[in-house]
Design an enzyme around this catalytic site. Sequence first.
Site, PDB file in Angstrom:
ATOM      1  N   GLU A  82       0.839  -1.205   0.000  1.00  0.00           N
ATOM      2  CA  GLU A  82       0.000   0.000   0.000  1.00  0.00           C
ATOM      3  C   GLU A  82       0.874   1.255   0.000  1.00  0.00           C
ATOM      4  O   GLU A  82       1.681   1.440   0.884  1.00  0.00           O
ATOM      5  CB  GLU A  82      -0.905   0.016   1.246  1.00  0.00           C
ATOM      6  CG  GLU A  82      -1.817  -1.200   1.402  1.00  0.00           C
ATOM      7  CD  GLU A  82      -2.963  -1.243   0.392  1.00  0.00           C
ATOM      8  OE1 GLU A  82      -3.164  -0.249  -0.348  1.00  0.00           O
ATOM      9  OE2 GLU A  82      -3.648  -2.277   0.349  1.00  0.00           O
ATOM     10  N   CYS A 144      -7.370  -0.789   8.804  1.00  0.00           N
ATOM     11  CA  CYS A 144      -6.028  -0.831   8.194  1.00  0.00           C
ATOM     12  C   CYS A 144      -5.637   0.536   7.644  1.00  0.00           C
ATOM     13  O   CYS A 144      -4.591   1.083   7.970  1.00  0.00           O
ATOM     14  CB  CYS A 144      -5.993  -1.841   7.043  1.00  0.00           C
ATOM     15  SG  CYS A 144      -6.060  -3.548   7.605  1.00  0.00           S
ATOM     16  N   HIS A 163      -0.536  -5.677   2.980  1.00  0.00           N
ATOM     17  CA  HIS A 163      -1.713  -6.523   3.175  1.00  0.00           C
ATOM     18  C   HIS A 163      -1.350  -7.957   2.818  1.00  0.00           C
ATOM     19  O   HIS A 163      -0.778  -8.212   1.764  1.00  0.00           O
ATOM     20  CB  HIS A 163      -2.854  -6.059   2.262  1.00  0.00           C
ATOM     21  CG  HIS A 163      -3.854  -5.208   2.971  1.00  0.00           C
ATOM     22  ND1 HIS A 163      -4.197  -3.948   2.549  1.00  0.00           N
ATOM     23  CD2 HIS A 163      -4.598  -5.445   4.087  1.00  0.00           C
ATOM     24  CE1 HIS A 163      -5.109  -3.446   3.388  1.00  0.00           C
ATOM     25  NE2 HIS A 163      -5.362  -4.330   4.327  1.00  0.00           N
TER      26      HIS A 163
END
Length: 196
Positions: A82, A144, A163
């Site tokens: 991410e 998250c 993730h």
Amino acid sequence: NHLSFFLGFGPFRQYLINSSWEAVKELSKRGLGENIDLRIMQLPAVYQKAKEQVCKIWTTLQPLLTVHVGLASSATALIILEQCGKNKGYQERDACGFHPEGACCVLDGPEKIESTINMKTLWKNISVEGIDIILSRDAGRYICDYTYYTSLYYGNGKAAFIHVPPLSQSVTAEFLGKALQTIILAMLEQCGEQRE
């Protein structure tokens, strides 16, 4: 001796065993070499509590890098890197039935914050046998993403989010721990290059 901090998450929804925490525990057994003091912590799947823990890490320990690891229930055999955290849009309720005030992380905070780690470069340079790695610019507007944004905000971008998929026969905790080790060593190398 550089400190790096790893945060996995506790159980949520139907996942009584959260693969992110299992992977982080496995990583801590493996370590990242003797120059890195590696600390781990499990965060609850609760907005406010997770935020408090993250603020505390940045204010008291000021690590070189904080890496968050979360479970992506939709990903079957994917590790997702991410790039950024988003401030607004947190409508979904957490394990305690709450969502953040104003549905945002930090009132008046920037819309999104990018990690100082260039995930694209990372993605180009690493491969983990047996699993695909992809890039993402949307961590999903739940705990998250919320925690990631908070960490980027208080840590001036020196945070990363990975993730991981749920555990399965092919994706074991050992496998994920080893994959994290590969990815994070590459991240730390990037941190080193940025400092020079």
